[in-house]
Scaffold this motif. Structure first.
Motif, short mmCIF file in Angstrom:
data_model
loop_
_atom_site.label_atom_id
_atom_site.label_comp_id
_atom_site.label_asym_id
_atom_site.label_seq_id
_atom_site.Cartn_x
_atom_site.Cartn_y
_atom_site.Cartn_z
N ALA A 1 -0.65 -0.32 -24.75
CA ALA A 1 -1.39 0.00 -23.52
C ALA A 1 -1.91 -1.26 -22.85
CB ALA A 1 -2.55 0.95 -23.85
N LEU A 2 -2.44 -2.21 -23.65
CA LEU A 2 -2.92 -3.47 -23.09
C LEU A 2 -1.77 -4.26 -22.49
CD1 LEU A 2 -5.17 -5.60 -22.72
CD2 LEU A 2 -4.65 -6.42 -25.02
N TYR A 3 -0.63 -4.28 -23.18
CA TYR A 3 0.53 -5.02 -22.69
C TYR A 3 1.02 -4.45 -21.36
CZ TYR A 3 5.54 -6.01 -22.31
OH TYR A 3 6.79 -6.35 -21.87
N GLN A 4 1.13 -3.12 -21.25
CA GLN A 4 1.61 -2.50 -20.02
C GLN A 4 0.62 -2.70 -18.87
OE1 GLN A 4 2.68 1.57 -20.77
NE2 GLN A 4 3.89 1.06 -22.58
N LYS A 5 -0.68 -2.69 -19.18
CA LYS A 5 -1.69 -2.88 -18.13
C LYS A 5 -1.64 -4.29 -17.57
CE LYS A 5 -5.36 -1.83 -15.70
NZ LYS A 5 -5.31 -0.87 -14.56
N LEU A 6 -1.55 -5.28 -18.44
CA LEU A 6 -1.48 -6.66 -17.97
C LEU A 6 -0.19 -6.92 -17.19
CD1 LEU A 6 -2.81 -8.63 -21.09
CD2 LEU A 6 -4.04 -8.09 -19.00
N LEU A 7 0.90 -6.32 -17.66
CA LEU A 7 2.19 -6.53 -17.00
C LEU A 7 2.23 -5.83 -15.64
CD1 LEU A 7 4.95 -7.85 -17.48
CD2 LEU A 7 5.74 -5.66 -18.38
N ARG A 8 1.67 -4.65 -15.56
CA ARG A 8 1.71 -3.88 -14.31
C ARG A 8 0.79 -4.48 -13.25
NH1 ARG A 8 0.75 0.53 -16.41
NH2 ARG A 8 -1.50 0.65 -16.12
N LYS B 1 -0.36 -7.59 -13.20
CA LYS B 1 -0.17 -9.03 -13.08
C LYS B 1 -1.48 -9.77 -13.30
CE LYS B 1 3.79 -8.71 -9.95
NZ LYS B 1 4.38 -9.12 -8.65
N LYS B 2 -2.08 -9.53 -14.45
CA LYS B 2 -3.33 -10.17 -14.83
C LYS B 2 -3.17 -10.87 -16.17
CE LYS B 2 -6.59 -7.21 -12.35
NZ LYS B 2 -7.12 -8.32 -11.51
N VAL B 3 -4.08 -11.79 -16.44
CA VAL B 3 -4.15 -12.47 -17.72
C VAL B 3 -5.54 -12.23 -18.30
CG1 VAL B 3 -2.48 -14.25 -17.15
CG2 VAL B 3 -4.88 -14.64 -16.65
N ALA B 4 -5.62 -12.21 -19.62
CA ALA B 4 -6.90 -12.03 -20.30
C ALA B 4 -7.35 -13.36 -20.86
CB ALA B 4 -6.76 -11.00 -21.43
N LEU B 5 -8.57 -13.76 -20.54
CA LEU B 5 -9.15 -14.96 -21.13
C LEU B 5 -9.68 -14.62 -22.52
CD1 LEU B 5 -11.07 -16.44 -18.07
CD2 LEU B 5 -8.79 -17.00 -18.89
N VAL B 6 -9.28 -15.39 -23.52
CA VAL B 6 -9.62 -15.06 -24.91
C VAL B 6 -10.29 -16.25 -25.57
CG1 VAL B 6 -7.76 -13.38 -25.12
CG2 VAL B 6 -7.33 -15.76 -25.74
N TRP B 7 -11.12 -15.93 -26.54
CA TRP B 7 -11.73 -16.90 -27.47
C TRP B 7 -10.92 -16.81 -28.76
CZ3 TRP B 7 -15.50 -20.61 -27.60
CH2 TRP B 7 -16.02 -20.97 -28.84
N TYR B 8 -10.22 -17.89 -29.10
CA TYR B 8 -9.19 -17.82 -30.13
C TYR B 8 -9.51 -18.80 -31.25
CZ TYR B 8 -4.54 -18.55 -32.21
OH TYR B 8 -3.49 -18.68 -33.09
N ILE B 9 -9.70 -18.27 -32.46
CA ILE B 9 -9.86 -19.08 -33.68
C ILE B 9 -8.72 -18.69 -34.61
CG2 ILE B 9 -11.35 -19.67 -35.62
CD1 ILE B 9 -13.75 -18.94 -33.94
N ALA B 10 -7.78 -19.60 -34.82
CA ALA B 10 -6.56 -19.26 -35.55
C ALA B 10 -6.82 -19.01 -37.03
CB ALA B 10 -5.52 -20.37 -35.38
N ARG B 11 -7.64 -19.80 -37.66
CA ARG B 11 -7.90 -19.68 -39.09
C ARG B 11 -9.26 -20.28 -39.40
NH1 ARG B 11 -4.01 -23.32 -37.97
NH2 ARG B 11 -4.38 -25.50 -38.53
N LYS B 12 -9.70 -20.14 -40.63
CA LYS B 12 -10.99 -20.71 -41.02
C LYS B 12 -10.94 -22.23 -40.93
CE LYS B 12 -12.52 -17.02 -44.11
NZ LYS B 12 -12.95 -16.67 -45.48
N ALA B 13 -12.06 -22.80 -40.52
CA ALA B 13 -12.21 -24.25 -40.34
C ALA B 13 -11.38 -24.78 -39.18
CB ALA B 13 -11.87 -25.02 -41.62
N ALA B 14 -10.84 -23.91 -38.34
CA ALA B 14 -10.09 -24.33 -37.15
C ALA B 14 -11.01 -24.31 -35.94
CB ALA B 14 -8.88 -23.44 -36.90
#
Length: 635
Positions: free
Chosen positions: A389-396, A398-411
């Motif tokens: 649902a999130l994928y189809q909404k962003l694609l339809r 034409k928006k991008v989601a700003l995310v806070w991304y921590i890949a792993r511990k101590a990263a």
């Protein structure tokens, strides 16, 4: 959470190649320029040989084995290298046991490809039909004894028989049960079908019940390689080898998770589980070990590091070492626990903090490798539906989601733009890029370099029109650049040298570089247009020079003054800078100081400004900029 993805680096691949009259029958080449004939079995052997040849250097910890089934002879070895007897797995011949390939095993496999007498002794078809259940059970025993803890285990089945058991329901049912056992064990079965001369391979007769197709609920499940139109038309041995080798190479690297089962937060207490994959990364030669050549024979060297005190030469234990940072002239030390706390920004997570239009994402924001994420049902049931649902909404929208991304511990945390990527397939319907979400790490302000100020001059219209024609003539086929068709020449040359040394082969003379331009084709397609454009460039330059060229007002010195000038001696030296020039430089520096762009000035300008004020002009550009700032701040 991501360590599981890195543990699956080791891969175990077992080739199961059918031996039958049709697989051993040479097939004539349709190309009149190629008179050689080759059988499908030989093509499959060459594929296994080339894959083993590549893996022995590029992936030295992977295991590869070769199993023939349908042979008259039977041979099988257990983990202790002792024969269990020929009746355990009849018509199954384990030519290369599943293990890390050595140079000797690679040479043995190559000798089987090149020696016809050895081929006739080993690859002798059986008069009886082989049971696929027996073959799958044999593969089960090999994986269980040789690679029990591998997270990536795959069975490559190469055959041209699409219905090995006919209407025998008992044998079909037994084979289905054995395939289910392999799948439950974590072994992926991949089929490489070879069409008959007058009949295409039909997977619905038998192998649809053996090969598990991929599904959104189980993205790791394999799917068989469907024969496309190109494979069906190319029935000669050379084309068969190329198609099969390219197919195996494209599937030789398993899909490995960069981050496994990380939480994607869409809101407070609203989480789903996803896995991240790094699909694009520069491949570089990796040294797996050091070799000591000082003895009678080369040996693998084991490195040992010892910390010694500077004053007493005493060996320092690990618990005695503490890390420190300099602050204000003092050393501020931290314990290992405090060090971990400095790098702890929370649990690994992908948290959505907002949405923006896709048009606001600049093209220069993609400065690092993007991460492809796909849903996983292991931690949160229903993640696939929410992700879709999130994928189809962003694609339809034409928006991008700003995310806070921590890949792993101590990263370190990263601000990223999560955008939807559409599925891309080629003309044959084969998927090139899967549908999903991409996380593009956004650069910080320090990562973006300011472009220098420059005036843009537009070329005349005739030059633009002719250059447009040249560019159209130099377009790639179908207008698409496929980086997979152009291997890294430096990396391939590195591996080719190592291969020659390991297998005692002749060293190659020069590397094969597929990135070099095809000069003859370029000259044939665009040579005349380039020469025409050069003539037009000369005309436009002459026109511009005649209309807007510099006009001089200096009169030529009469010839009679030449003797007087010679008697007068050399001319006086020109002053370095007059008062007006120094004033212009000071005004320019003052303007850049007010804008905060002193770093854009050249080193010569900074030195001239400091010299005019009687200050030192020695040092690097950063020192000069700092000195100018101190002067202007003092004013």
């Amino acid at each position: 959470m991501c360590e599981q993805g890195y543990k699956s680096v080791r891969d175990a691949v077992l080739f199961a190649i059918e031996v039958s009259d049709s697989m051993l029958q040479p097939r004539p080449s349709k190309d009149p320029k190629k008179s050689s004939q080759e059988s499908p079995a030989t093509a499959a052997l060459k594929c296994a040989y080339h894959l083993m040849q590549q893996r022995i250097i590029s992936n030295p910890h992977d295991m590869i084995g070769v199993l023939f089934y349908g042979t008259k002879l039977s041979k099988f070895y257990d983990e202790d290298e002792n024969s269990r007897g020929d009746l355990s797995y009849p018509h199954c011949y384990l030519f290369t046991d599943l293990d890390i390939p050595s140079a000797h095993e690679v040479l043995e496999l190559r000798s089987l490809v090149e020696d016809e007498d050895k081929v006739q002794n080993v690859l002798m078809p059986s008069d009886e039909n082989v049971s696929m259940a027996n073959v799958l059970f044999c593969a089960n025993q090999i994986f269980t004894s040789k690679a029990p803890n591998f997270l990536s285990r795959r069975l490559f089945i190469v055959t041209d028989n699409d219905n090995p058991h006919g209407d025998n329901k008992a044998l079909r049912s037994a084979a289905t049960v054995r395939a289910k056992d392999l799948y439950d064990l974590g072994v992926i079965i991949e089929l490489f079908p070879i069409s008959q001369l007058n009949q295409e391979f039909d997977t619905s007769k038998f192998y649809d019940d053996i090969i598990y197709k991929a599904s959104p609920m189980d993205p790791e499940a394999p799917s068989y390689l469907k024969p496309d139109s190109k494979t069906a038309e190319a029935q000669d041995g050379i084309s068969l080898l190329n198609n099969l080798l390219s197919s195996i190479n494209s599937r030789s690297v398993p899909r490995r998770a960069l981050v496994s089962n990380i939480s994607l937060e869409l809101g407070p207490n609203f989480k789903i589980s996803v896995s991240g994959y790094l699909l694009f990364k520069r491949q570089e030669p990796a040294r797996s070990c050091f070799v000591w050549l000082g003895g009678e024979k080369p040996q693998i060297a084991k490195g040992v590091t010892t910390q010694i005190a500077d004053d007493t030469a005493r060996t320092i234990e690990k618990w005695e070492i503490r890390k420190a940072y300099r602050f204000g002239g003092d050393q501020v030390s931290f314990t290992p626990e405090e060090q971990k706390g400095l790098r702890d920004f929370g649990e690994p997570v992908i948290r959505i903090i907002g949405f923006k239009p896709l048009s606001e994402l600049p093209f220069w924001a993609n400065v690092k490798h993007p991460v492809f994420i796909y849903p996983s049902e292991e931690d949160y049931v229903g993640s696939t539906r929410v992700f879709s649902a999130l994928y189809q909404k962003l694609l339809r929208d034409k928006k991008v989601a700003l995310v806070w991304y921590i890949a792993r511990k101590a990263a370190g945390p990263v601000l990223g733009a999560m955008m939807a990527g559409e599925e891309k397939v080629d003309e044959d319907g084969v998927q090139k890029f899967p549908p999903g979400l991409w996380i593009i790490p956004l650069p910080f302000a320090d990562d973006v370099r300011q472009n220098p100020e420059a005036t843009i001059q537009v070329a005349p219209e005739p030059l633009i029109d002719q250059m447009r024609t040249i560019i159209q003539q130099l377009q790639l086929p179908k207008g698409v650049y496929d980086p997979q068709k152009y291997p890294n020449p430096s990396l391939q040359w590195h591996y080719r040298i190592l291969q020659a040394l390991a297998l005692d082969e002749d060293l190659p003379e020069k590397p094969e570089d597929k990135t070099l331009p095809k000069y003859r084709q370029i000259d044939k397609r665009a040579g005349d247009y380039v020469l025409s454009w050069a003539d037009e460039l000369e005309k436009q330059y002459a026109t511009i020079s005649a209309t807007s060229g510099p006009k001089t007002t200096l009169a030529k010195r009469p010839a009679k003054d030449k003797g007087a000038a010679d008697k007068a001696g050399p001319p006086a030296k020109k002053a370095k800078a007059d008062g007006s020039n120094a004033g212009n430089i000071q005004a320019e520096v003052q303007s850049h100081y007010q804008k905060g762009t002193l770093s854009k000035l050249t080193v010569a300008t900074l030195k001239e400004y400091l010299t005019s004020l009687g200050r030192s002009a020695a040092g690097k550009k950063a020192d000069l900029v700092e000195r100018v700032e101190e002067l202007l701040e003092a004013k």
